[in-house]
Structures are given as structure tokens and as C-alpha cells.
Design a protein around this motif. Structure first.
Motif, PDB file in Angstrom:
ATOM      1  N   ASP A 408       0.854  -1.184   0.000  1.00 17.14           N
ATOM      2  CA  ASP A 408       0.000   0.000   0.000  1.00 17.14           C
ATOM      3  C   ASP A 408       0.893   1.238   0.000  1.00 17.14           C
ATOM      4  O   ASP A 408       1.696   1.424   0.926  1.00 17.14           O
ATOM      5  CB  ASP A 408      -0.878  -0.025   1.255  1.00 17.14           C
ATOM      6  CG  ASP A 408      -2.210   0.642   1.025  1.00 17.14           C
ATOM      7  OD1 ASP A 408      -2.482   1.017  -0.112  1.00 17.14           O
ATOM      8  OD2 ASP A 408      -2.976   0.787   1.998  1.00 17.14           O
ATOM      9  N   ILE A 409       0.783   2.084  -1.039  1.00 19.64           N
ATOM     10  CA  ILE A 409       1.583   3.315  -1.127  1.00 19.64           C
ATOM     11  C   ILE A 409       0.653   4.507  -1.122  1.00 19.64           C
ATOM     12  O   ILE A 409      -0.332   4.533  -1.882  1.00 19.64           O
ATOM     13  CB  ILE A 409       2.459   3.338  -2.408  1.00 19.64           C
ATOM     14  CG1 ILE A 409       3.326   2.079  -2.487  1.00 19.64           C
ATOM     15  CG2 ILE A 409       3.313   4.584  -2.432  1.00 19.64           C
ATOM     16  CD1 ILE A 409       2.824   1.062  -3.454  1.00 19.64           C
ATOM     17  N   ARG A 410       0.951   5.501  -0.264  1.00 11.41           N
ATOM     18  CA  ARG A 410       0.114   6.697  -0.164  1.00 11.41           C
ATOM     19  C   ARG A 410       0.946   7.924  -0.491  1.00 11.41           C
ATOM     20  O   ARG A 410       2.048   8.095   0.024  1.00 11.41           O
ATOM     21  CB  ARG A 410      -0.490   6.819   1.228  1.00 11.41           C
ATOM     22  CG  ARG A 410      -1.282   5.574   1.613  1.00 11.41           C
ATOM     23  CD  ARG A 410      -2.145   5.781   2.813  1.00 11.41           C
ATOM     24  NE  ARG A 410      -2.874   4.555   3.144  1.00 11.41           N
ATOM     25  CZ  ARG A 410      -3.953   4.497   3.905  1.00 11.41           C
ATOM     26  NH1 ARG A 410      -4.439   5.609   4.423  1.00 11.41           N
ATOM     27  NH2 ARG A 410      -4.548   3.347   4.145  1.00 11.41           N
ATOM     28  N   ILE A 411       0.389   8.784  -1.356  1.00 10.51           N
ATOM     29  CA  ILE A 411       1.050  10.012  -1.792  1.00 10.51           C
ATOM     30  C   ILE A 411       0.182  11.175  -1.345  1.00 10.51           C
ATOM     31  O   ILE A 411      -0.982  11.282  -1.741  1.00 10.51           O
ATOM     32  CB  ILE A 411       1.240  10.037  -3.330  1.00 10.51           C
ATOM     33  CG1 ILE A 411       2.060   8.832  -3.785  1.00 10.51           C
ATOM     34  CG2 ILE A 411       1.889  11.326  -3.754  1.00 10.51           C
ATOM     35  CD1 ILE A 411       1.213   7.635  -4.193  1.00 10.51           C
ATOM     36  N   SER A 412       0.731  12.044  -0.525  1.00  9.70           N
ATOM     37  CA  SER A 412      -0.032  13.169   0.023  1.00  9.70           C
ATOM     38  C   SER A 412       0.647  14.477  -0.328  1.00  9.70           C
ATOM     39  O   SER A 412       1.867  14.539  -0.535  1.00  9.70           O
ATOM     40  CB  SER A 412      -0.165  13.031   1.549  1.00  9.70           C
ATOM     41  OG  SER A 412       1.116  13.017   2.155  1.00  9.70           O
ATOM     42  N   ASP A 413      -0.148  15.534  -0.434  1.00 11.76           N
ATOM     43  CA  ASP A 413       0.387  16.874  -0.676  1.00 11.76           C
ATOM     44  C   ASP A 413      -0.383  17.864   0.177  1.00 11.76           C
ATOM     45  O   ASP A 413      -1.330  17.491   0.890  1.00 11.76           O
ATOM     46  CB  ASP A 413       0.298  17.233  -2.169  1.00 11.76           C
ATOM     47  CG  ASP A 413      -1.134  17.255  -2.684  1.00 11.76           C
ATOM     48  OD1 ASP A 413      -1.944  18.036  -2.167  1.00 11.76           O
ATOM     49  OD2 ASP A 413      -1.444  16.464  -3.616  1.00 11.76           O
ATOM     50  N   GLU A 414       0.026  19.137   0.114  1.00 11.44           N
ATOM     51  CA  GLU A 414      -0.602  20.180   0.924  1.00 11.44           C
ATOM     52  C   GLU A 414      -1.292  21.209   0.045  1.00 11.44           C
ATOM     53  O   GLU A 414      -1.412  22.376   0.416  1.00 11.44           O
ATOM     54  CB  GLU A 414       0.460  20.854   1.810  1.00 11.44           C
ATOM     55  CG  GLU A 414       1.079  19.902   2.811  1.00 11.44           C
ATOM     56  CD  GLU A 414       2.174  20.573   3.647  1.00 11.44           C
ATOM     57  OE1 GLU A 414       2.653  21.658   3.227  1.00 11.44           O
ATOM     58  OE2 GLU A 414       2.546  20.021   4.691  1.00 11.44           O
ATOM     59  N   GLY A 415      -1.763  20.756  -1.129  1.00 11.03           N
ATOM     60  CA  GLY A 415      -2.427  21.656  -2.064  1.00 11.03           C
ATOM     61  C   GLY A 415      -3.867  21.944  -1.687  1.00 11.03           C
ATOM     62  O   GLY A 415      -4.318  21.649  -0.569  1.00 11.03           O
ATOM     63  N   PRO A 416      -4.630  22.492  -2.623  1.00 13.79           N
ATOM     64  CA  PRO A 416      -6.026  22.858  -2.337  1.00 13.79           C
ATOM     65  C   PRO A 416      -6.969  21.665  -2.251  1.00 13.79           C
ATOM     66  O   PRO A 416      -8.133  21.827  -1.881  1.00 13.79           O
ATOM     67  CB  PRO A 416      -6.394  23.761  -3.521  1.00 13.79           C
ATOM     68  CG  PRO A 416      -5.497  23.319  -4.622  1.00 13.79           C
ATOM     69  CD  PRO A 416      -4.209  22.909  -3.961  1.00 13.79           C
ATOM     70  N   GLY A 417      -6.501  20.481  -2.616  1.00 16.17           N
ATOM     71  CA  GLY A 417      -7.375  19.314  -2.573  1.00 16.17           C
ATOM     72  C   GLY A 417      -8.267  19.222  -3.805  1.00 16.17           C
ATOM     73  O   GLY A 417      -8.133  19.980  -4.764  1.00 16.17           O
ATOM     74  N   VAL A 418      -9.185  18.259  -3.769  1.00 13.76           N
ATOM     75  CA  VAL A 418     -10.094  17.995  -4.889  1.00 13.76           C
ATOM     76  C   VAL A 418     -11.491  18.455  -4.506  1.00 13.76           C
ATOM     77  O   VAL A 418     -11.989  18.109  -3.430  1.00 13.76           O
ATOM     78  CB  VAL A 418     -10.106  16.497  -5.252  1.00 13.76           C
ATOM     79  CG1 VAL A 418     -11.063  16.229  -6.408  1.00 13.76           C
ATOM     80  CG2 VAL A 418      -8.703  16.021  -5.601  1.00 13.76           C
ATOM     81  N   ALA A 419     -12.109  19.256  -5.380  1.00 11.62           N
ATOM     82  CA  ALA A 419     -13.473  19.711  -5.122  1.00 11.62           C
ATOM     83  C   ALA A 419     -14.434  18.516  -5.134  1.00 11.62           C
ATOM     84  O   ALA A 419     -14.276  17.599  -5.942  1.00 11.62           O
ATOM     85  CB  ALA A 419     -13.894  20.723  -6.186  1.00 11.62           C
ATOM     86  N   PRO A 420     -15.422  18.485  -4.247  1.00 10.98           N
ATOM     87  CA  PRO A 420     -16.349  17.330  -4.195  1.00 10.98           C
ATOM     88  C   PRO A 420     -17.030  17.048  -5.524  1.00 10.98           C
ATOM     89  O   PRO A 420     -17.247  15.893  -5.885  1.00 10.98           O
ATOM     90  CB  PRO A 420     -17.356  17.744  -3.116  1.00 10.98           C
ATOM     91  CG  PRO A 420     -16.626  18.726  -2.264  1.00 10.98           C
ATOM     92  CD  PRO A 420     -15.708  19.475  -3.190  1.00 10.98           C
TER      93      PRO A 420
END
Length: 490
Positions: A408-420
Motif C-alpha cells: 500500500d503506497i500513499r502520496i499526500s500533498d498540501e495543495g487545495p485538494g479535490v473539489a467534491p
């Protein structure tokens, strides 16, 4: 149309009406037979009741005629009145009429013999009474005849008993017939319902088959499988719809071929001047025209990064087209995740440095089996996507752990995210979400789609995880060992 059989010369609505008629036909026949059998039983019951009533009435009337004959005979013999002797004749005539009526009925042999004996006795008794009508000792004659009247009355009682027995037999017979009729009706109802249900299931399957064929054809079109013509057989209007679907399939195949050719031409036309630009930037960077100062070197680095970014976008177009249409062949090797991600970070070092983004890799010593080139493309597209949406001085995290059945590989960032509202379309090709960074050029919208294709080629998955806070977290699951490629969804 290829694979199309000869259609029925009937519309779907007409076929549906005929189906209802066929399903109702066994029930209608069953109701008709039921009505006929019940009518036969009712007619037999009426006939039996009528015969029983006539038998009982005639037997009782015969007994009454004997009493009348005895009374009239007594009046004739004792009172010696000629006028009263006419009553004897009338009683005799009434007895003969009632006896003849009773003899005409369907009586058993024993009852017929009893009736005949009774008639003989009555005839002889009547003759004796009429012969003794003027006798002086009429009372004595009448007393001598009384035992014969009693014998006749006993015989009449036997007739009544026989009639009652016949009535009971008719009742028992009716009950037996009624029982058999209800048994027949039960089996008839079971057969009618079973036949109707069987016909309903058969016709439902026959009517549903062209609909299922259309459904499969539409699903194949939605999955992008345009090589197989839809085969629809059944009602005329559904076959016509299948023909229209085949036209749509051929039209989509033509458009898909045009799109592929366009992508290849555009990629070729773009790569030619891009190669010249790259050579020019490399010459400037190497100082061939002359040494560059610090500001000029910074500009050439930016130009080199932009050239490389354009080259990556063109490659994404070509790789995505190849992932969709080329045969899936995986060159499986053992890949160490830390080394793979380290090479990707070095490759994008200038872009990370320009934006001040830090990448933390917590992959320890995990390794997977897979196609190295495709895994590089998968994770590089996720890294580029994270870099593009990260704010200045942000952080990108790569975390991996061994789970049941794989990694299991998880990639995270600190951007604005994804709109619902973008979630249903996030992995569709050429889709660009609403939260685009203002300081970056708009991408092609192929990075996430291509990454998902390569994950599916390994039998794995790529998904966006729900989380609180800023940024986005993508999860890649890679099975170990790699599973056969799943159906690819563009």
C-alpha cells in the motif's frame, strides 16, 4: 450487419400482446373445462334429484292408493252401497296409474319384481271385492280380505324402503363423482398454472434476450470495445435499434482512429521543434557561445525545465494512447520502492527546488514485482501532480507499508485538494479540476488517468482517499505477485 440473425417480423409491442395472450390461454382453457365439468355435475345432480323425488313420491302414493282401496272396499262390502263401489274402481284405476308410472322409472330388478307382485295382488283383490259387492256377509268378506291388504301395504313399504336406498345410492354416487371432478379440477388448475408460469418464464426470457443483447452492446461501447458488432435478434424494432447501435459503433471507431492519428501527428509535429529548442538550451547551458553569468544560467535552467515539461506532456499523450490500445505486456522485475522514488525525485529536482517543495519518503526497504518503466510512469505522474498543486515551500509525502496481498503506497500533498463535484470525473482522461493553481500552466489532464491505467495493468488500484484538512491523499495498491490485468477503464 455481421452476426445479426433474421429478425421476427413483429414489433416489440405486438410481441408483448401475443405473449400476454399465450400466457392467459392455458388459464382460459382451464376455466372453460372447469365450467363444463361443473355443468355436467350439476345436470347429473338435477337428474338424480328428480328421479329420487319421483321414486319417493310414487312409492308413497302407491301406499296411499292401497289405503284408499282398503277404505273404499270396506265401505262397499260393509254398507252394501253400489254407489260406494265406484270408489273402489276409482282407487283401482289410481293404483294402476301410479304403479305404471313407478314401473317406468329406472328401478332395480328386485324392486320391479316386488312392484309386479304388488300389482298382481291388487288386481286379484280388486276382483274379489267387486265379485263380493252384493254379498250378505260383506263384513266377514272384508275381514277376510284385510290380511291381503296388510300384505300389500308391507310390499308397498318395501318399495318405499327400496326407493330410500336408491336415493342414498344416488347421493353416494354423486359424492363420488363430485370428488373425482374436484380431483380433476385440482390437477387441471395445477397444470394450467404451471403451463402459464412456464410460458411466462419462457416468453420473458425470449423478450428479455434482445434487451440483454442491447445492454451488453451498450456496455461494450461504454468500455471502448469497438471491435465487435452488436448482435441483436428478436422483434423488428429492437433489431433496428441494434442496427443503429452498430452504426454508432462504427462511427465511434472512425472517430477513435482519427483521434489516435491526430495525437500521433501532433506529437510528432511538436517534438521536432522541441528537440531543436532543447539542443539550443543545452548549448547555452554548456557555454558554447560563451560563458554565462549567474542570472543567465538561472534563465537557461528555467528554459530547460519548461522544455522538459513540454516533452513530458507530449509523452503522456503518447503513453496514454499506447496504454489504451497496445497489448498489455509487463516486463516483471523486482523493484525497490525507495530507489525508484529517489530516481524520480532527482529527475524532478529543479522543479522541486524552484517551488521549494520537500519530499519525504517513508518507504523503508519495501520492494514489489512489476514493470519498472510503467511503475516509474505511474509514480512520476503522481509526483508531478503533487508538485503542481503544492504551495510554495510545501511538503509531499510518500508512505508505503506491506499489507495483506501486496503493498500500500500513499502520496499526500498540501495543495487545495479535490473539489467534491470533481470526484466522479477525477480519473477521466483530459479532465481538469476546479482547484487549479494560479501560478502554473494548465496540464493535459492525462496524468492521473495514465497512472490509474498502469496500476490496473498490475492488477492494482489507484484511488483518492477521504481525509480532513488540506491537500489530497492518493492510495496505490499493488498486489504481490501481480495479478492478470483487469479491464481498463478510461
Amino acid at each position: 450487419m455481421t452476426g445479426m440473425r433474421l429478425p421476427l417480423r413483429m414489433a416489440f409491442s405486438s410481441m408483448l400482446l401475443w405473449s400476454f395472450a399465450l400466457v392467459g390461454l392455458p388459464l382460459l382453457l382451464g376455466m372453460s373445462v372447469t365450467a363444463y365439468l361443473l355443468d355436467q355435475v350439476a345436470a347429473q345432480a338435477r337428474s338424480s334429484v328428480a328421479v329420487a323425488v319421483q321414486l319417493t313420491r310414487a312409492s308413497r302414493q302407491l301406499a296411499q292408493d292401497i289405503d284408499n282401496l282398503q277404505r273404499a272396499s270396506g265401505q262397499c262390502l260393509v254398507l252394501k252401497d253400489v254407489a260406494l263401489c265406484d270408489g273402489v274402481r276409482q282407487a283401482h284405476v289410481a293404483f294402476e296409474q301410479d304403479a305404471a308410472q313407478l314401473a317406468a322409472m329406472p328401478l332395480p330388478g328386485a324392486q320391479l319384481r316386488t312392484l309386479q307382485t304388488l300389482r298382481d295382488q291388487e288386481t286379484a283383490l280388486f276382483a274379489n271385492v267387486m265379485a263380493s259387492g252384493g254379498a250378505k256377509d260383506g263384513s266377514r268378506v272384508f275381514d277376510a280380505l284385510n290380511p291381503r291388504f296388510d300384505a300389500m301395504r308391507t310390499a308397498a313399504g318395501e318399495l318405499i324402503a327400496h326407493s330410500n336406498q336408491l336415493v342414498d345410492a344416488q347421493e353416494a354416487r354423486l359424492q363420488q363423482v363430485s370428488g373425482r371432478v374436484w380431483t380433476v379440477l385440482g390437477w387441471l388448475a395445477l397444470a394450467s398454472v404451471s403451463l402459464s408460469v412456464s410460458l411466462a418464464l419462457l416468453l420473458s426470457w425470449l423478450l428479455g434476450r434482445p434487451l440483454r443483447q442491447l445492454k451488453r452492446a451498450i456496455r461494450r461501447l461504454g468500455e471502448g470495445r469497438l471491435d465487435q458488432a452488436p448482435g441483436v435478434d428478436g422483434p423488428r424494432d429492437l433489431v433496428d435499434l441494434g442496427v443503429q447501435l452498430d452504426w454508432l459503433r462504427r462511427r465511434l471507431a472512425e472517430l477513435e482512429a482519427q483521434k489516435i492519428q491526430f495525437l500521433r501527428h501532433v506529437s510528432h509535429e511538436l517534438k521536432t521543434p522541441l528537440a531543436s529548442m532543447k539542443e539550443g538550451v543545452d548549448l547555452l547551458t554548456d557555454g558554447v557561445p560563451g560563458p554565462l553569468n549567474a542570472e543567465q544560467q538561472s534563465i537557461t535552467r528555467i528554459m530547460r525545465g519548461n522544455v522538459r515539461d513540454l516533452h513530458q506532456r507530449i509523452d503522456s499523450l503518447l503513453h496514454y494512447d499506447s496504454a489504451l490500445h497496445a497489448p498489455v505486456t509487463l516486463q516483471l522485475v523486482t523493484v525497490k520502492l525507495r530507489l525508484l522514488l529517489a530516481s524520480l525525485i532527482r529527475r524532478n529536482h529543479l522543479t522541486l527546488r524552484a517551488r521549494g517543495v520537500r519530499v519525504d519518503c517513508g518507504c523503508s526497504a519495501l520492494q514489489v514485482r512489476g514493470d519498472r518503466a510503467k511503475l516509474e510512469s505511474l509514480f512520476e505522474n503522481l509526483l508531478i501532480n503533487a508538485i503542481r498543486f503544492s504551495p510554495q515551500g510545501g511538503r509531499i509525502g510518500f508512505d508505503a507499508e506491506a499489507v495483506s496481498g501486496g503493498v500500500d503506497i500513499r502520496i499526500s500533498d498540501e495543495g487545495p485538494g479535490v473539489a467534491p463535484e470533481d470526484l466522479p470525473h477525477l480519473f477521466q482522461p483530459f479532465f481538469q479540476g476546479r482547484n487549479q493553481p494560479a501560478s502554473a500552466l494548465r496540464g493535459t489532464g492525462l496524468g492521473l488517468a495514465l497512472a490509474r491505467q498502469y496500476a490496473q495493468m498490475h492488477g492494482g488500484t489507484l484511488e483518492l482517499l477521504p481525509h480532513t484538512g488540506r491537500g489530497a491523499v492518493f492510495r496505490v495498491f499493488l498486489p504481490d505477485p501481480p495479478q492478470p490485468p483487469t479491464a481498463l477503464n478510461a
